[in-house]
Design a protein around this motif. Structure first.
Motif, PDB file in Angstrom:
ATOM      1  N   LEU A  35      45.031  38.910   8.451  1.00 37.66           N
ATOM      2  CA  LEU A  35      46.317  38.516   7.885  1.00 37.66           C
ATOM      3  C   LEU A  35      47.023  37.473   8.737  1.00 37.66           C
ATOM      4  O   LEU A  35      48.053  36.924   8.323  1.00 37.66           O
ATOM      5  CB  LEU A  35      47.220  39.736   7.704  1.00 37.66           C
ATOM      6  CG  LEU A  35      46.752  40.754   6.668  1.00 37.66           C
ATOM      7  CD1 LEU A  35      47.742  41.911   6.577  1.00 37.66           C
ATOM      8  CD2 LEU A  35      46.568  40.109   5.296  1.00 37.66           C
ATOM      9  N   ARG A  86      46.116  35.776   3.954  1.00 33.63           N
ATOM     10  CA  ARG A  86      47.264  36.397   3.281  1.00 33.63           C
ATOM     11  C   ARG A  86      47.295  36.051   1.796  1.00 33.63           C
ATOM     12  O   ARG A  86      47.658  36.878   0.960  1.00 33.63           O
ATOM     13  CB  ARG A  86      48.555  35.963   3.962  1.00 33.63           C
ATOM     14  CG  ARG A  86      48.960  36.881   5.114  1.00 33.63           C
ATOM     15  CD  ARG A  86      50.158  36.334   5.864  1.00 33.63           C
ATOM     16  NE  ARG A  86      49.733  35.339   6.838  1.00 33.63           N
ATOM     17  CZ  ARG A  86      50.514  34.424   7.380  1.00 33.63           C
ATOM     18  NH1 ARG A  86      51.787  34.355   7.012  1.00 33.63           N
ATOM     19  NH2 ARG A  86      50.054  33.581   8.264  1.00 33.63           N
ATOM     20  N   LEU A 132      53.969  39.924   2.114  1.00 31.73           N
ATOM     21  CA  LEU A 132      53.031  38.887   2.545  1.00 31.73           C
ATOM     22  C   LEU A 132      53.457  37.513   2.025  1.00 31.73           C
ATOM     23  O   LEU A 132      53.364  36.505   2.742  1.00 31.73           O
ATOM     24  CB  LEU A 132      51.626  39.225   2.045  1.00 31.73           C
ATOM     25  CG  LEU A 132      50.976  40.471   2.652  1.00 31.73           C
ATOM     26  CD1 LEU A 132      49.640  40.743   1.990  1.00 31.73           C
ATOM     27  CD2 LEU A 132      50.802  40.320   4.151  1.00 31.73           C
ATOM     28  N   SER A 171      56.215  36.088   4.046  1.00 31.02           N
ATOM     29  CA  SER A 171      55.768  35.565   5.342  1.00 31.02           C
ATOM     30  C   SER A 171      55.258  34.135   5.205  1.00 31.02           C
ATOM     31  O   SER A 171      55.359  33.341   6.151  1.00 31.02           O
ATOM     32  CB  SER A 171      54.686  36.458   5.934  1.00 31.02           C
ATOM     33  OG  SER A 171      53.448  36.315   5.253  1.00 31.02           O
TER      34      SER A 171
END
Length: 485
Positions: free
Chosen positions: A282, A288, A476, A479
């Motif tokens: 990740l 991701r 995710l 991010s």
């Protein structure tokens, strides 16, 4: 100042929008130089998409006719597990096997699987046919993405993925109509049989209308260990949904989780990779993005039980229930068109917003689907339809942008693997979603106590828990935005 990979992508995407003479139109896919590839690639996607809704509509009738309710979710699980193999083969095929030859094999296998389903005397043979169908579908869908860079210029990549979403939208009309008509007439076998000549015609046309699409001198070695661990994990989860003992069910689910962890560990250390380099973590933006794809599909595939609950709890016939579940794809298509012009940071924002809508819509099914409505009250069905639409809309807001990011992020020497991995991630997510749906539904009342009370309990837990992967996808996706900023 050092820019992150996604920052550089954002700059390139923004530059393209600001400085191109004219943004490409969807109609450019149908110009004379693109027409036949578009029809063939779109046809492969259409074959898979229409059959998906035919089967979703037919499965309640099939299990009533030949039995096998406990194996209901296996029809989807085995289909998508086999599609993983098909999609991986596109990336690791021998160098002498061109992409258009893969297309021939995919269409032929799809037709063979349809024939097996049509003549099946018991549910086990239906599952065999679905497995063969899935293998062919995995090839056809992966080829849709793999061919993009061979037949279209880069500005048309996002438009091609939008076209695929439109095909799914058309399938929301054709698939349930076909499946519902045959289901209401008790002729589910004929619904599978009609796919056979269509598949054979497409296999015949492929080498005549598609370019070879070959760009390598040798084939990469196949990552057999990772493939075996992925498929083993999917099958373990599926077995968990079919056993009665709670302890055994938990043990099988635990082993499935261990298998996935093992696959990621092997992928990080192996020289022979299933995914593009450094995407098994990740910490990688591409990793991701793949994870978001898997999580969204896990949540979305909970729709495999929507036709059953609509018929058992809301009193709808197979045709009506098929149309309602098809609203999922209509939502996907609508969102894809509405967001197709976004790029850069706006595209990332669309991905983030889609994950929120996906989680909220799936969670709403706890209150809207998991209730007894034998009179088919429109006051209850109307908000339920909105929630079903939202499940597809949430994924559609981000999927084309996720695909475009994968194609742009992947190194030049791994684009073939990266594009095939898109379908692999989609198939893995769908396989786990279907398998987990079977585990949850069977664990929380579908079989015991069964009936109305059991269906309400199963639907409540199923959609409540499978909204959680979409929430993780939101984290995710957020991010990615932070990295760009």
């Amino acid at each position: 100042m050092i820019q992150s990979p996604l920052s550089r992508i954002d700059a390139r995407m923004t530059h393209t929008v600001q400085h191109s003479d004219a943004p490409p139109r969807l109609s450019a896919l149908f110009r004379s130089d693109n027409l036949f590839p578009t029809l063939m690639l779109g046809g492969g996607i259409a074959l898979h998409a229409i059959e998906t809704y035919i089967t979703a509509t037919l499965m309640p009738s099939i299990v009533r006719d030949i039995g096998g309710l406990a194996l209901f979710a296996w029809a989807t699980t085995l289909y998508v597990a086999a599609s993983v193999i098909g999609s991986i083969f596109v990336a690791v095929r021998p160098a002498s096997v061109t992409l258009n030859r893969c297309y021939v094999a995919g269409a032929a296998l799809f037709g063979l699987g349809s024939l097996i389903c049509a003549i099946a005397p018991v549910i086990g043979v239906v599952l065999l046919g679905r497995t063969v169908q899935g293998l062919g579908a995995g090839l056809l869908v992966a080829l849709g993405y793999s061919f993009i860079r061979f037949v279209y210029p880069e500005p048309l990549w996002r438009k091609a993925t939008t076209l695929y979403a439109a095909i799914w939208g058309v399938s929301t009309l054709l698939g349930p109509s076909i499946g519902g008509i045959f289901a209401n007439g008790g002729a589910w076998r004929e619904a599978f049989l009609m796919l056979v000549p269509i598949s054979l015609l497409m296999a015949y046309m492929a080498p005549r209308r598609l370019p070879p699409g070959e760009d390598r001198e040798s084939a990469p070695p196949a990552p057999f260990t990772q493939i075996a661990l992925v498929l083993g994990s999917v099958l373990l989860v599926s077995f968990a949904g079919s056993v009665d003992e709670v302890a055994l069910r938990a043990g099988l689910a635990g082993l499935a989780a261990v298998a996935i962890a093992g696959m990621l560990a092997v992928e990080r250390r192996s020289q022979v990779l299933l995914l593009p380099a450094r995407t098994a973590s990740l910490s990688s933006p591409l990793g991701r993005i793949y994870a978001i794809m898997v999580l969204l599909m896990v949540t979305l595939t909970s729709d495999v039980y929507i036709p059953y609950f609509l018929q058992e709890l809301h009193g709808l016939d197979p045709l009506a229930s098929g149309y309602l579940v098809a609203v999922v794809a209509l939502g996907w298509t609508t969102a894809a068109f509405l967001t197709s012009g976004l790029s850069g940071r706006n595209a990332i924002r669309s991905i983030i917003g889609g994950t929120i809508i996906e989680a909220a819509s799936t969670g709403a099914m706890v209150f809207l689907l998991a209730r007894h409505n034998p009179e088919s009250s429109i006051l209850q069905l109307a908000p339920l339809t909105v929630a079903i639409f939202g499940m597809g809309f949430g994924v559609g807001m981000g999927w084309a942008h996720l695909v475009t990011l994968v194609l742009r992020l992947a190194p030049d020497d791994e684009k073939d693997k990266a594009s095939a991995a898109i379908t692999t991630m989609q198939s893995i997510g769908s396989a786990f979603g279907a398998a987990l749906s079977g585990v949850l539904a069977n664990s929380f009342g579908l079989l015991d106590p069964g009936g109305v009370a059991g269906s309400i309990s199963a639907a409540t837990w199923l959609f409540g828990l499978l909204a959680l992967p979409a929430l993780l996808a939101f984290l995710l996706a957020a991010s990615l935005r932070k990295e760009i900023c």
